[in-house]
Design a protein around this motif. Structure first.
Motif, PDB file in Angstrom:
ATOM      1  N   ASP A  14       0.837  -1.205   0.000  1.00  0.00           N
ATOM      2  CA  ASP A  14       0.000   0.000   0.000  1.00  0.00           C
ATOM      3  C   ASP A  14       0.869   1.251   0.000  1.00  0.00           C
ATOM      4  N   ALA A  15       1.928   1.260   0.816  1.00  0.00           N
ATOM      5  CA  ALA A  15       2.826   2.417   0.860  1.00  0.00           C
ATOM      6  C   ALA A  15       3.505   2.630  -0.489  1.00  0.00           C
ATOM      7  N   LEU A  16       3.943   1.536  -1.118  1.00  0.00           N
ATOM      8  CA  LEU A  16       4.576   1.646  -2.431  1.00  0.00           C
ATOM      9  C   LEU A  16       3.578   2.143  -3.478  1.00  0.00           C
ATOM     10  N   GLY A  17       2.355   1.613  -3.445  1.00  0.00           N
ATOM     11  CA  GLY A  17       1.338   2.033  -4.396  1.00  0.00           C
ATOM     12  C   GLY A  17       0.959   3.489  -4.235  1.00  0.00           C
ATOM     13  N   LEU A  18       0.799   3.932  -2.994  1.00  0.00           N
ATOM     14  CA  LEU A  18       0.432   5.326  -2.735  1.00  0.00           C
ATOM     15  C   LEU A  18       1.561   6.272  -3.135  1.00  0.00           C
ATOM     16  N   GLY A  19       2.800   5.843  -2.865  1.00  0.00           N
ATOM     17  CA  GLY A  19       3.939   6.663  -3.267  1.00  0.00           C
ATOM     18  C   GLY A  19       4.049   6.785  -4.778  1.00  0.00           C
ATOM     19  N   THR A  20       3.821   5.686  -5.465  1.00  0.00           N
ATOM     20  CA  THR A  20       3.875   5.704  -6.927  1.00  0.00           C
ATOM     21  C   THR A  20       2.760   6.579  -7.504  1.00  0.00           C
ATOM     22  N   VAL A 116      -4.246   5.903  -7.499  1.00  0.00           N
ATOM     23  CA  VAL A 116      -4.274   5.279  -6.178  1.00  0.00           C
ATOM     24  C   VAL A 116      -4.968   3.926  -6.255  1.00  0.00           C
ATOM     25  N   LEU A 117      -6.126   3.899  -6.888  1.00  0.00           N
ATOM     26  CA  LEU A 117      -6.876   2.649  -6.996  1.00  0.00           C
ATOM     27  C   LEU A 117      -6.073   1.584  -7.741  1.00  0.00           C
ATOM     28  N   GLY A 118      -5.486   1.964  -8.859  1.00  0.00           N
ATOM     29  CA  GLY A 118      -4.761   0.989  -9.676  1.00  0.00           C
ATOM     30  C   GLY A 118      -3.535   0.435  -8.992  1.00  0.00           C
ATOM     31  N   PHE A 119      -2.663   1.315  -8.488  1.00  0.00           N
ATOM     32  CA  PHE A 119      -1.418   0.849  -7.888  1.00  0.00           C
ATOM     33  C   PHE A 119      -1.655   0.067  -6.593  1.00  0.00           C
ATOM     34  N   VAL A 120      -2.574   0.550  -5.747  1.00  0.00           N
ATOM     35  CA  VAL A 120      -2.864  -0.160  -4.499  1.00  0.00           C
ATOM     36  C   VAL A 120      -3.531  -1.502  -4.797  1.00  0.00           C
ATOM     37  N   ALA A 121      -4.454  -1.512  -5.755  1.00  0.00           N
ATOM     38  CA  ALA A 121      -5.138  -2.763  -6.097  1.00  0.00           C
ATOM     39  C   ALA A 121      -4.168  -3.803  -6.632  1.00  0.00           C
ATOM     40  N   VAL A 122      -3.253  -3.386  -7.499  1.00  0.00           N
ATOM     41  CA  VAL A 122      -2.279  -4.332  -8.049  1.00  0.00           C
ATOM     42  C   VAL A 122      -1.427  -4.936  -6.931  1.00  0.00           C
ATOM     43  N   GLY A 123      -0.951  -4.090  -6.033  1.00  0.00           N
ATOM     44  CA  GLY A 123      -0.141  -4.590  -4.925  1.00  0.00           C
ATOM     45  C   GLY A 123      -0.895  -5.581  -4.063  1.00  0.00           C
TER      46      GLY A 123
END
Length: 497
Positions: A14-20, A116-123
């Protein structure tokens, strides 16, 4: 995958996805001149970190870090979509709107929310995929015991074998049969059966083939209550997390006994679906990777309300203890000066999930009040209560040290009052569903306290249980607020007992 590893992995992705997503949004703002962007540096990184922390807090409030063992990923994505939509709108209308160039707000909200939705969801899907792969290889499965008629036990075992992704490992059973053989305890694959004291007439039976090797089984014919009475022993001995109930629609009394012996224990109860009509609104249907089950007594409060309740507990308790510290110290001194003995009284109580903890109160009785009598309830006009103690009970000030127990996480501001283990064992045998009080954290005050007062006999406990069960089934922040206001009124007017 253990619960700790799962939580750490979710926080990391989640942290990586939010940062990205934040970096992508900064790049879009520069590319299309939506907003002035400060150069990447310490200040920018600090803002990005605070933003990620805010998102993670919001995800936690929505229950996205709660145990979602073997649940469908689609439901998780739907919850995530709701959180991202809400968070994006709040963030932009509360902070970014005035900083964006005219006409760019719509594009900015859409891009940032989608990122946010895409990166967090993928992770998260990666984590869930790894988790599922481990479960299929037999790692991190939930240990379960099945209770039911012999043929349905076998059917359920074969169904579980067809759905390995459900992550349920059958480690024991309470099998009911129509065969007239005596009640028996069956220990399979060399299991000794120690720790399961048999009832009269219990004997060891030959091994069956319905359960996997190593499972421990209790079998009964014509006397289901004897076998079901052994269920708590199986749960404790085998470290069970789920109890699967495979009964018929006519077995209402048997179901009631299963619920009674499991009530208050840290296990989830799930029914085979065709029993749904017998439990009505107490159940919630769920599908765990294709395996249809019905959860009995689901979580009584939404995740966000549960988190809000805990934050309110911490904030209020800290304020009461800190702001009133001189008064509480003075009251402690008065207790010691007006009667021999310590100011703080410590006692073992039963809390959420049946776990025992130590509660703290100002001492309101003479020192060693139960030294000769053993555990007894206080009666009206009890001579053991000191004059100062009687006043503290009327104003409920004797409960103030329990704000420390709330800070420790053992109690809540509002909930059923915790009882002593001695009385819990007695009351659970005498009053049906008494242990259901242990589904939630005990409280300093509760609906039963503002409606009924202190316990003096078993009949008082029966009446207060009605209020406790009503509170649990209708648990909400609004109800907690009403109870707290009523408690404050009782304290100010000195109407306690």
């Amino acid at each position: 995958m253990s619960r700790r590893v799962e939580l750490s992995a979710l926080l990391l992705v989640d942290a990586l996805g939010l940062g990205t997503a934040w970096v992508a949004f900064r790049a879009a703002c520069e590319r299309w001149d939506w907003m002035a962007v400060e150069p990447m540096g310490v200040s920018a990184l600090a803002k990005g970190s605070l933003l990620a922390l805010g998102w993670i807090t919001l995800l936690a409030f929505a229950g996205l870090y709660a145990d979602r063992y073997a649940r469908g990923r689609f439901d998780e994505l739907v919850t995530l979509l709701k959180v991202v939509t809400f968070g994006s709108l709040v963030l932009f209308f509360g902070y970014y709107l005035d900083r964006l160039s005219p006409g760019s707000a719509r594009q900015a909200v859409a891009l940032y929310g989608a990122s946010v939705l895409g990166f967090v969801a993928v992770g998260r899907m990666v984590v869930r995929g790894v988790q599922k792969a481990l479960i299929l290889r037999g790692h991190g499965r939930h240990r379960a015991v099945v209770v039911g008629w012999s043929d349905r036990v076998e059917t359920l075992y074969h169904d579980l074998a067809r759905y390995p992704a459900a992550g349920i490992e059958l480690v024991g059973a309470v099998r009911l049969t129509h065969d007239p053989t005596p009640v028996g305890v069956l220990a399979m694959s060399g299991a000794s059966g120690a720790g399961l004291p048999p009832e009269a007439g219990v004997r060891v039976l030959p091994s069956g083939d319905a359960l996997p090797a190593g499972a421990l089984e209790v079998t009964a014919a014509g006397a289901p209550s004897h076998a079901i009475a052994e269920l708590p022993g199986l749960i404790d001995r085998l470290g069970v997390q789920d109890v699967l109930i495979a009964l018929g629609s006519e077995d209402v009394d048997t179901l009631d006994q299963v619920l009674r012996v499991c009530d208050g224990r840290s296990v989830s109860l799930k029914l085979v679906p065709d029993f749904y009509a017998a439990v009505g609104g107490m159940a919630r249907t769920e599908h765990i990777y294709g395996l249809p089950l019905i959860e009995v007594f689901p979580e009584p409060i939404p995740a966000w309300e549960k988190r809000t309740k805990r934050i309110a507990d911490i904030v209020v308790s800290a304020l009461v203890l800190l702001l009133g510290a001189p008064l509480w110290l003075g009251l402690a001194a008065l207790v010691s000066l007006t009667s021999p003995g310590g100011a703080i009284y410590r006692q073992k109580r039963v809390g959420q999930g049946g776990r025992t903890f130590t509660i703290h109160k100002y001492r309101t009785m003479v020192d060693g009040a139960e030294r000769e009598t053993g555990p007894v309830w206080a009666a009206s006009g009890d001579s053991r209560i000191t004059p100062l103690g009687r006043w503290m009970r009327k104003t409920r000030l004797d409960e103030v040290p329990q704000f420390w127990d709330v800070l420790r996480g053992e109690m809540s501001l509002v909930g059923p009052r915790p009882e002593r283990p001695f009385f819990v064992d007695r009351l659970a045998d005498e009053i049906p569903l008494y242990s259901r009080r242990h589904r939630v954290q005990p409280g300093i005050t509760g609906l039963a306290q503002v409606k009924h007062g202190y316990d003096t006999d078993i009949e008082d406990v029966r009446q207060k249980l009605k209020y406790d069960l009503f509170y649990i089934e209708n648990l909400s922040l609004q109800m907690d607020a009403k109870i707290l206001l009523q408690t404050i009124k009782t304290t100010v007017l000195g109407k306690g007992q």
